[in-house]
Motif scaffolding. Structure first.
Motif: not given
Length: 232
Positions: A210-232
């Motif tokens: 058998p060919m050695p295959v080590e699966a391991g893990e991957s990192q799944v990243t989620v990005n959130v960007s946006g804008q908030i509004e401050l009341a005067d």
């Protein structure tokens, strides 16, 4: 025609209306802040894809094709004994081999590929060990399956939104103002570390291992960007 005095009165009313509108706009104007946050979750590399190839060179294009096709047919037949491994042909290329001077064609080279995919790395490893006696391995890629990736992505999404809200509250509290989220944009990316084996030549006939295959893990990243509004 409208009287000159009437025109002046209309102009005055228009200017007054613009001033009122500008004042009202200024009264409801709010400060906006752009923010971003991200979060990552590990996802098991439970899906493996491998590409193998058969290659032959001959004075005759037909002879090269005969040799390559036989190797590919044998590989597909061997794959049928591993029902957990999906196999399919993945492309064939035939091209001329020119003499050193490049003036004439002195032979033909043919290359055909077989793609293997499985969620059972042990079964894939065993099959690769057998096929390496006659085929070369072009490459192996390990990655999360769509279901595994989605689960990790959903968890990372909740973490990223929580991090965004935490930053928004921190900024708003620092300025002593309440806030509301004006808009959000979501994005994701997954790091899929490949296990590269570039153009590995077929091994000499030997007992299959058998060919050695080590699966391991991957990192799944989620990005959130946006804008908030401050009341005067």
């Amino acid at each position: 025609m409208p009287h000159f005095g009437m025109r002046r009165g209309i102009a005055a009313l228009v200017i007054a209306a613009l001033v009122i509108a500008a004042s009202a706009s200024g009264a409801i104007a709010a400060t906006t802040i752009d923010l971003a946050a991200d979060a990552s979750r590990p996802a098991a590399n439970d899906l493996a894809r491998a590409t193998l190839f058969a290659e032959a060179t001959s004075a005759s294009a037909g002879d090269a094709a005969k040799r390559v096709n036989a190797l590919i047919a044998d590989a597909l037949a061997a794959a049928k004994s591993h029902p957990r491994v999906r196999a399919k042909t993945a492309g064939t290329h035939t091209y001329p081999v020119y003499s050193k001077g490049g003036g004439r064609i002195e032979g033909w080279r043919m290359r055909s590929e077989v793609a293997l995919e499985s969620g059972d790395t042990a079964a894939l490893s065993e099959l690769l060990g057998k096929l390496q006696a006659t085929l070369g391995v072009a490459g192996i890629i390990l990655m999360p399956s769509p279901e595994t990736r989605k689960k990790a992505e959903d968890e990372a999404l909740l973490d990223a939104i929580a991090a965004f809200r935490e930053r928004a509250k921190l900024a708003a509290d620092a300025l002593g103002k309440p806030y509301r989220i004006k808009h959000l944009s979501l994005g994701s990316q997954g790091h899929r570390p490949p296990l590269p084996i570039m153009r590995a030549a077929p091994m000499a006939a030997m007992e299959a291992a058998p060919m050695p295959v080590e699966a391991g893990e991957s990192q799944v990243t989620v990005n959130v960007s946006g804008q908030i509004e401050l009341a005067d």
